[in-house]
Design an enzyme around this catalytic site. Structure first.
Site, PDB file in Angstrom:
ATOM      1  N   ILE A   1      -6.159  -2.156   8.953  1.00 40.90           N
ATOM      2  CA  ILE A   1      -7.136  -2.195   7.861  1.00 40.90           C
ATOM      3  C   ILE A   1      -6.474  -2.330   6.499  1.00 40.90           C
ATOM      4  O   ILE A   1      -7.138  -2.318   5.475  1.00 40.90           O
ATOM      5  CB  ILE A   1      -8.046  -0.942   7.874  1.00 40.90           C
ATOM      6  CG1 ILE A   1      -7.205   0.337   7.926  1.00 40.90           C
ATOM      7  CG2 ILE A   1      -9.033  -0.989   9.018  1.00 40.90           C
ATOM      8  CD1 ILE A   1      -8.025   1.602   7.781  1.00 40.90           C
TER       9      ILE A   1
ATOM     10  N   ASP B   1       3.174   6.258  -7.907  1.00 36.33           N
ATOM     11  CA  ASP B   1       2.508   5.011  -7.534  1.00 36.33           C
ATOM     12  C   ASP B   1       0.991   5.198  -7.610  1.00 36.33           C
ATOM     13  O   ASP B   1       0.272   4.962  -6.653  1.00 36.33           O
ATOM     14  CB  ASP B   1       2.948   4.571  -6.141  1.00 36.33           C
ATOM     15  CG  ASP B   1       2.622   3.106  -5.879  1.00 36.33           C
ATOM     16  OD1 ASP B   1       2.324   2.378  -6.855  1.00 36.33           O
ATOM     17  OD2 ASP B   1       2.654   2.690  -4.707  1.00 36.33           O
TER      18      ASP B   1
END
Ligand SMILES: *[C@@H]1O[C@H](CO)[C@@H](O)[C@H](O)[C@H]1NC(C)=O
Ligand SMILES: *[C@@H]1O[C@H](CO)[C@@H](O)[C@H](O)[C@H]1NC(C)=O
Ligand SMILES: *[C@@H]1O[C@H](CO)[C@@H](O)[C@H](O)[C@H]1NC(C)=O
Ligand SMILES: *[C@@H]1O[C@H](CO)[C@@H](O)[C@H](O)[C@H]1NC(C)=O
Length: 812
Positions: free
Chosen positions: A519, A641
């Protein structure tokens, strides 16, 4: 009927005719006296605040709003006007329909001319943050339609005019930060609609008039930093709607005990720096909505009641410099645990600051149990008469000051290192390894040495243990460790999850990581969706086989596991377990039905579902999660991040921070020198020329994410000129994601958006030091801001928010 028609016709005709006439003969200067609407334009031109403008287009000038007939009803200026501008420049009699006059931060000088009373329809008068001086004119009292009057932050002198009592519709009166002296006129009692009264930072003398008791709608009273004296009038205690009461820095000398109990809804009570007395805490403990309680520097006395734990919404409890005595009740510990729903936590912050210093408190400190989740707490109990030993559990506090008491025995090294020896000075019978503490006697030396060796490992053990028990108690599931030896070779798996899930189940559920279950693909690997035999759906983050053998990747994997194990926060993705295997390594997460924020924003249908409110909540939650990893973990963590790809949404569109793959544990003392991680477009600019990582890099990335969420797309080049010398004039309304309905349709929404953008811009400051901390941001999101000013929204530009002209980001 015919009357109406002809009236309408006449109106339309005269409007067009006047414009027509004006266009053809506007060089004739006396034309304006014939046509009232023209006079309005003339008044603006004469003021000299608009130059080189076409007068017949005045309704479209920046800051001008007209009604349907073309008459000016609102003037909003939020820029510096030409040097020497005064209110005398404006011919008030030419503006008979004006309802709103907003001249904020416009460098206005001089006084308020009495002619202002000609603006009889005025409802909002905002003249804050100018250089206005002189007295507040009596004639203001003629503006009986006023709802809001803001003269704060000027240089007004004189007294509060008694005519102010005529403003019976006024809801907010802000005269704070001026040099207004004299008494508060008793006529103030006539302002029955008043909800907010801000008189702070002036030179007001005398006592509060008893007419105050009539102001039964008051919710905010801020009168700090004045020269007010005496007891409060008995009528004062009938103001039962009070939410915010700030009387600090005055000379009030009332005995406050039972009476304060009447203010049941109080959230902020600031009485510090006065001469108040009485055993106030016995009644204060019934004000269960209090979040800020500052009683410091008064003459309050009495003991600390056991019901102190009723104040479970407290963020600040400051009773320092008083005469409180007796022991600290064991119930106080109840305040230290966070038992609240995440919603509560989000809205009120979870930090707690306790200051009991400079009192006569004695006895031993209550014992802390570490079974529960401690709120990030600072505690100052210095300068009291406390006895007993200093427990190691203080290590779990954010800051501690135990100095100048009567503590005895040995204080452990960890405490000395974490909080500095100054935190325990002035306790005669205390010993420890760091001077000026005297060393503990040699008889204990052997034990001491052993402890030195043992304690760190015990501490570490306790830490891990509490992490695990917490994660466990949350899901109430078993942890299974297994080392399987089967057809796949040696596999080491840890599950903190429903029952037993085998490596084989994973392989089967994903058909050995078949592409059709994939996914998403991230920095270090791919994410798969797996439906396990027990019905649960999980996400698997699998590192590619080749990469799995690389040391750096392996380390990154380990990092993520280590961090996620330590972290426990509602908005950080839950790690169910992980597997290490020669051929593949993978993490097992909670599955997020809606995928990443990035994906939702890039899909038009889903983006619309994510309305303004939901978006703002997502940002608050993420800021909270980041604040948690930066400030509330025992070892601070930098995510490194933060992007919309790494914020995942569950079926309720609740946000979860994920992907700690490249984050590293941040040592408290050292900034990190390391290779650059992160995603382009989110990386803080300082990383371009240096590799010093600090949590301010996350703050920057958060700023980008916040902009992206509000704009519906990555801000792109906006980032480069945001803080440049010449920010292009961009209206905030043009910045908003155009797929959503205008926020103007919902009360309060524009304010939240403006605040969020102001905070986002502050996060994007090129200098990392000038950026706010995440902790600070979470607080800013929650500060109550009394002013509403929906009308100006369409006029507000980016540079105004960057310069913080509308919302000011308080720096700690
Ligand atoms: C002002 O605007 C009107 C309407 O747009 C236009 O007809 C007129 O020529 C303009 N006048 C000047 C001086 O630019
Ligand atoms: C202000 O406007 C009125 C008409 O609206 C006019 O009679 C008066 O002369 C003007 N005052 C000044 C000082 O220009
Ligand atoms: C306005 O207020 C002043 C002083 O309070 C008063 O003398 C004057 O009559 C008032 N003017 C109007 C038009 O009400
Ligand atoms: C306390 O706050 C809650 C939530 O804002 C509110 O519903 C409740 O009425 C408040 N309690 C009192 C006594 O005002």
């Amino acid at each position: 009927m015919s009357n109406f028609t002809s009236l309408w016709f006449l109106l339309v005709f005269s409007y067009f005719f006047s414009n027509f006439l004006f266009d053809s003969i506007f060089t004739y200067s006396n034309a304006s006296t014939l046509f009232p609407l023209q006079q309005e334009g003339d008044a603006l031109i004469q003021a000299g605040w608009w130059v080189n403008q076409n007068i017949s287009l005045r309704c479209k000038w920046k800051g001008i709003t007209c009604d349907a007939s073309g008459s000016i009803i609102m003037i909003q200026v939020r820029r510096s006007l030409p040097n020497g501008s005064t209110l005398h420049n404006l011919n008030f009699s030419s503006l008979p329909n004006l309802k709103g006059l907003y001249l904020i931060n416009s460098s206005l000088q001089g006084g308020i001319p009495p002619e202002i009373s000609q603006l009889s329809k005025l409802t909002s008068l905002f003249l804050g943050s100018n250089d206005l001086s002189g007295e507040v004119p009596l004639e203001l009292g003629n503006l009986t339609n006023l709802l809001e009057l803001d003269l704060r932050n000027n240089m007004f002198t004189g007294t509060i005019p008694s005519t102010i009592g005529r403003l019976t519709n006024l809801k907010t009166l802000d005269l704070s930060h001026n040099q207004i002296g004299g008494f508060i006129p008793s006529q103030i009692g006539n302002m029955k609609s008043l909800t907010g009264l801000y008189l702070g930072n002036n030179l007001i003398i005398g006592s509060i008039p008893s007419a105050f008791g009539n102001l039964s709608n008051l919710s905010n009273i801020v009168m700090k930093h004045n020269k007010l004296i005496g007891p409060l009038p008995t009528t004062f205690w009938s103001l039962t709607r009070l939410i915010w009461l700030s009387l600090s820095y005055n000379y009030f000398n009332d005995s406050v005990s039972q009476k304060i109990q009447k203010f049941k809804g109080l959230e902020i009570l600031e009485l510090h720096e006065n001469v108040f007395s009485g055993p106030i805490l016995f009644s204060v403990v019934h004000l269960t909505n209090l979040s800020i309680l500052n009683l410091s520097s008064n003459r309050f006395n009495g003991t600390i009641p056991v019901q102190i734990d009723h104040l479970e919404k407290l963020n600040i409890l400051n009773v320092s410099y008083n005469m409180f005595s007796g022991p600290i009740p064991a119930t106080l510990v109840g305040l230290l645990y966070s038992t609240h729903s995440p919603y509560y936590v989000l809205n009120n912050g979870i930090t707690l600051e306790i200051d009991f210093s400079h009192n006569f408190i004695d006895g031993e400190l209550p014992r802390l149990s570490l079974d529960n989740h401690l709120r990030p707490t600072s505690i100052n109990i210095s300068y009291n008469n406390l006895v007993g030993k200093i427990s190691d559990s203080f290590l779990f506090f954010r800051s501690v000051n135990l100095s100048y008491n009567k503590f005895e025995g040995e204080v452990c090294d960890q405490i000395l290192h974490r909080f500095d020896v100054s935190a325990v000075l002035g306790n005669q019978k205390l010993c420890g390894s760091i001077p000026p503490l005297h060393p503990c006697d040699s008889q204990n030396h052997g034990i001491f040495k052993m402890l030195m060796i043992l304690l760190p490992s015990v501490f570490f053990f306790v830490l891990c243990f509490s992490c695990f028990t917490l994660v466990r108690s949350r899901s109430k599931k078993k942890v299974t460790h297994e080392i399987e030896s089967n057809k796949h070779g040696n596999v080491f798996c840890i599950w903190d999850y429903d029952g037993k899930v085998a490596y084989d189940d994973i392989i089967e559920a994903t058909e050995d990581f078949d592409i059709k279950y994939c996914i998403g693909t991230g920095g270090y690997g791919s994410v798969y969706k797996a439906s396990l035999p027990n019905g649960k759906v999980v996400a698997l983050k699998k590192l590619h086989t080749r990469e799995a053998q690389e040391r750096t990747v392996y380390k990154s994997f380990q990092n993520e596991v280590d961090m996620l194990k330590e972290i426990r926060h509602r908005n950080i993705i839950k790690l169910y377990g992980y597997c290490l295997h020669k051929r593949s390594m993978f993490l097992i997460y909670e599955y997020m039905e809606r995928g990443s924020l990035f994906w939702v924003l890039s899909n038009d249908t889903e983006a619309v579902e994510l309305d303004w409110k939901k978006r703002l909540i997502i940002l608050q939650r993420v800021s909270h999660a980041l604040s948690y990893i930066h400030h509330d973990c025992i070892t601070p963590i930098i995510h490194r991040d933060v992007t919309t790809c790494n914020i995942l949404l569950d079926s309720n569109l609740e946000a979860f921070l994920s992907d700690f793959g490249i984050s590293r544990l941040l040592d408290h003392e050292l900034s990190y020198h390391t290779t650059v991680g992160g995603t382009c477009g989110y990386i803080a600019p300082e990383l371009a020329y240096s590799v010093v990582i600090s949590e301010k890099c996350d703050v920057y990335s958060f700023g980008v994410v916040a902009l992206e969420v509000i704009m519906g797309k990555h801000p792109g080049e906006l980032l480069t000129y945001l803080w440049s010398k010449s920010i292009p004039r961009i209206f905030i309304k043009d910045l908003l994601d155009s797929r959503l309905k205008s926020p103007l349709l919902q009360i309060g929404l524009t304010q939240s958006i403006l605040l969020t953008l102001t905070l986002a811009f502050a996060c994007l400051h090129p200098n990392p030091k000038a950026r706010p901390t995440m902790q600070h941001l979470t607080r800013e999101f929650n500060i109550r801001r009394p002013y509403q000013d929906e009308l100006a929204f369409n006029e507000i530009t980016i540079d105004q928010l960057v310069k913080q002209e509308i919302y000011y980001v308080h720096q700690i």
